[in-house]
Design a protein around this motif. Sequence first.
Motif, PDB file in Angstrom:
ATOM      1  N   PRO A  12      -8.896   0.960   2.718  1.00 41.19           N
ATOM      2  CA  PRO A  12     -10.236   0.509   2.314  1.00 41.19           C
ATOM      3  C   PRO A  12     -11.199   0.619   3.507  1.00 41.19           C
ATOM      4  O   PRO A  12     -10.769   0.523   4.658  1.00 41.19           O
ATOM      5  CB  PRO A  12     -10.018  -0.959   1.954  1.00 41.19           C
ATOM      6  N   SER A  65       0.839  -1.214   0.000  1.00 42.23           N
ATOM      7  CA  SER A  65       0.000   0.000   0.000  1.00 42.23           C
ATOM      8  C   SER A  65       0.872   1.261   0.000  1.00 42.23           C
ATOM      9  O   SER A  65       0.536   2.245  -0.651  1.00 42.23           O
ATOM     10  CB  SER A  65      -0.983   0.013   1.180  1.00 42.23           C
ATOM     11  N   LYS A  80       8.978  -4.491  16.231  1.00 45.02           N
ATOM     12  CA  LYS A  80       9.382  -4.659  17.638  1.00 45.02           C
ATOM     13  C   LYS A  80       9.913  -6.078  17.868  1.00 45.02           C
ATOM     14  O   LYS A  80      10.903  -6.274  18.581  1.00 45.02           O
ATOM     15  CB  LYS A  80       8.198  -4.395  18.569  1.00 45.02           C
TER      16      LYS A  80
HETATM   17  O1  NZQ Z   1       0.223  -4.521   3.865  1.00 44.71           O
HETATM   18  P1  NZQ Z   1      -0.260  -3.294   3.183  1.00 44.71           P
HETATM   19  O2  NZQ Z   1      -0.224  -3.376   1.707  1.00 44.71           O
HETATM   20  O3  NZQ Z   1       0.390  -2.050   3.714  1.00 44.71           O
HETATM   21  O4  NZQ Z   1      -1.850  -3.194   3.493  1.00 44.71           O
HETATM   22  C1  NZQ Z   1      -2.380  -3.110   4.809  1.00 44.71           C
HETATM   23  C2  NZQ Z   1      -3.063  -4.395   5.267  1.00 44.71           C
HETATM   24  O5  NZQ Z   1      -3.520  -5.132   4.190  1.00 44.71           O
HETATM   25  C3  NZQ Z   1      -3.528  -2.146   4.773  1.00 44.71           C
HETATM   26  N1  NZQ Z   1      -3.130  -0.754   4.984  1.00 44.71           N
HETATM   27  C4  NZQ Z   1      -2.499  -0.221   6.047  1.00 44.71           C
HETATM   28  N2  NZQ Z   1      -2.375   1.100   5.890  1.00 44.71           N
HETATM   29  C5  NZQ Z   1      -2.939   1.415   4.695  1.00 44.71           C
HETATM   30  C6  NZQ Z   1      -3.406   0.228   4.119  1.00 44.71           C
HETATM   31  N3  NZQ Z   1      -4.026   0.207   2.904  1.00 44.71           N
HETATM   32  C7  NZQ Z   1      -4.179   1.377   2.270  1.00 44.71           C
HETATM   33  N4  NZQ Z   1      -3.756   2.559   2.796  1.00 44.71           N
HETATM   34  C8  NZQ Z   1      -3.142   2.616   3.994  1.00 44.71           C
HETATM   35  N5  NZQ Z   1      -2.778   3.799   4.504  1.00 44.71           N
HETATM   36  O6  NZQ Z   1      -4.383  -2.534   5.830  1.00 44.71           O
HETATM   37  C9  NZQ Z   1      -4.265  -3.926   6.040  1.00 44.71           C
HETATM   38  C10 NZQ Z   1      -4.199  -4.193   7.518  1.00 44.71           C
HETATM   39  O7  NZQ Z   1      -3.008  -3.684   8.075  1.00 44.71           O
HETATM   40  P2  NZQ Z   1      -2.522  -4.191   9.491  1.00 44.71           P
HETATM   41  O8  NZQ Z   1      -1.261  -3.513   9.832  1.00 44.71           O
HETATM   42  O9  NZQ Z   1      -2.547  -5.687   9.516  1.00 44.71           O
HETATM   43  O10 NZQ Z   1      -3.716  -3.693  10.433  1.00 44.71           O
HETATM   44  P3  NZQ Z   1      -3.737  -3.292  11.943  1.00 44.71           P
HETATM   45  O11 NZQ Z   1      -3.159  -1.950  12.143  1.00 44.71           O
HETATM   46  O12 NZQ Z   1      -5.100  -3.529  12.394  1.00 44.71           O
HETATM   47  O13 NZQ Z   1      -2.766  -4.347  12.666  1.00 44.71           O
HETATM   48  C11 NZQ Z   1      -3.215  -5.625  12.991  1.00 44.71           C
HETATM   49  C12 NZQ Z   1      -2.176  -6.404  13.796  1.00 44.71           C
HETATM   50  O14 NZQ Z   1      -1.885  -5.754  15.037  1.00 44.71           O
HETATM   51  C13 NZQ Z   1      -2.115  -6.668  16.127  1.00 44.71           C
HETATM   52  C14 NZQ Z   1      -3.193  -7.559  15.554  1.00 44.71           C
HETATM   53  O15 NZQ Z   1      -3.343  -8.750  16.272  1.00 44.71           O
HETATM   54  C15 NZQ Z   1      -2.728  -7.774  14.143  1.00 44.71           C
HETATM   55  O16 NZQ Z   1      -1.724  -8.769  14.088  1.00 44.71           O
HETATM   56  N6  NZQ Z   1      -2.426  -5.930  17.360  1.00 44.71           N
HETATM   57  C16 NZQ Z   1      -1.445  -5.264  17.978  1.00 44.71           C
HETATM   58  C17 NZQ Z   1      -1.631  -4.649  19.201  1.00 44.71           C
HETATM   59  C18 NZQ Z   1      -0.586  -3.931  19.934  1.00 44.71           C
HETATM   60  N7  NZQ Z   1       0.598  -3.763  19.404  1.00 44.71           N
HETATM   61  O17 NZQ Z   1      -0.812  -3.492  21.038  1.00 44.71           O
HETATM   62  C19 NZQ Z   1      -2.918  -4.703  19.905  1.00 44.71           C
HETATM   63  C20 NZQ Z   1      -4.046  -5.089  19.031  1.00 44.71           C
HETATM   64  O18 NZQ Z   1      -5.074  -5.581  19.857  1.00 44.71           O
HETATM   65  C21 NZQ Z   1      -3.710  -6.101  17.999  1.00 44.71           C
HETATM   66  O19 NZQ Z   1      -3.772  -7.400  18.556  1.00 44.71           O
END
Ligand code: NZQ
Length: 388
Positions: free
Chosen positions: A188, A42, A106
């Motif tokens: 999205p 992305s 991390k």
């Molecule tokens: O991989 P890309 O191509 O960048 O696409 C991502 C992914 O497909 C897309 N995306 C992100 N920013 C974008 C975008 N698409 C278009 N424009 C943008 N600006 O979104 C999709 C999901 O991204 P992801 O990083 O997986 O989402 P999220 O931020 O929800 O992170 C989820 C992960 O974090 C963990 C979850 O379990 C999961 O593994 N968690 C981490 C926590 C923490 N550090 O404290 C706590 C949470 O409860 C959570 O468990």
Amino acid sequence: MLGNFTYHNPTKLYFGKDAVDSLKGELKNYGDNVLLVYGGGSIKKNGIYDRISAILKECGKNVAEVAGVMPNPTSDKLKEGVKIAKDHKTDFILAVGGGSVCDYSKAVSVSVHCDDDPWDKYFVSFEEPSCEIVPVGCVLTMAGTGSEMNGGSVITNHEAKLKIGHVFGDEVMPKFSILDPVYTMTLPKYQMCAGIYDIMNHICEQYFSGEDDNTSDHISEGLMRSLIVSSRAAVKDPQDYEARSNIMWTATWALNTLISRGKTTDWMVHMLGQAVGAYTDATHGMTLAAVSLPYYRYIMPYGLKKFARFAVNVWGVSAQGKSDEQLAREGLDAMESWMKEMGLVMNISELGANADMIEGIADATLILSGGYKQLDRSEVVDILKASL
Ligand code: NZQ
Ligand code: ZN
């Protein structure tokens, strides 16, 4: 009464339009060998990659990349990143992406100088780092997890069918995070709304514990009210900067160690959701949405006063002439309507789970004791069945 606690959050934040301009100044504080970590592409489509690469070049950094960090990053991908980081003699890790990229960075940071298997050490045995930790900085592109200002790192092991989070200490938290709400505007709708529910649930996980009057709960109610307003505006118009900036800031405060102060905290929706995620690889926020209502309706009688307060103070339900039980029910009904408005996934079948998986998902669910009711395994099974 507030229990005793320590509060210290070392992450420096740069917030707002063009906040990435601060990256140059920050990079001066770290060595030349930078590991740039990002997701599935992305950031290449929306121009963020080009902007960051230009800044790295201007600063004369020697850059290696780990690309393709997937949502729900895996233990295999972690090993790959650790090897690249070692070979590059990495001085600094720059995570550019959502929670998955930040969490992953991390995990790499505590594993580069460690000879043990990182999955076993940190995610099975929950050991603390005993080696040098490579500093991490984040440029956040998705609002939801709070990973930009906490020590959390969640890794999935598909072979073991486990998704486990380790909350590391201050030394692993990002040194700085850059939060430009404009960066989230290419998300999205599905991801935007999954992030919104993740935020709501982080607050609920901390709010639904304890019976004392606690400043943390008052802050939580304000954060939830703000999120309800801004989420409705963002769904109506995803380009609404005011809404997207409020969502981003709420996400950070929802899980940056503040609102858990003086609280035992619940986290069972996350334990259930993570186990569902281990089996389905579904989007994190949606796994939470799919199990939340069966869980909250089940534990409601054990925390009735707080659920009644939630109805009145968060959802604006009128208390007049109603019992706590009626109020509590109406509060959860109001949350359900809002969840449907957001287009959230309301059952685990839609995420790919089925009845044959229930026992395995129950085995993968870590049972915690900080909430209103400590579940036993059969109750976990019942809640999962009600979520199908
Ligand atoms: O991989 P890309 O191509 O960048 O696409 C991502 C992914 O497909 C897309 N995306 C992100 N920013 C974008 C975008 N698409 C278009 N424009 C943008 N600006 O979104 C999709 C999901 O991204 P992801 O990083 O997986 O989402 P999220 O931020 O929800 O992170 C989820 C992960 O974090 C963990 C979850 O379990 C999961 O593994 N968690 C981490 C926590 C923490 N550090 O404290 C706590 C949470 O409860 C959570 O468990
Ligand atoms: Zn979460």
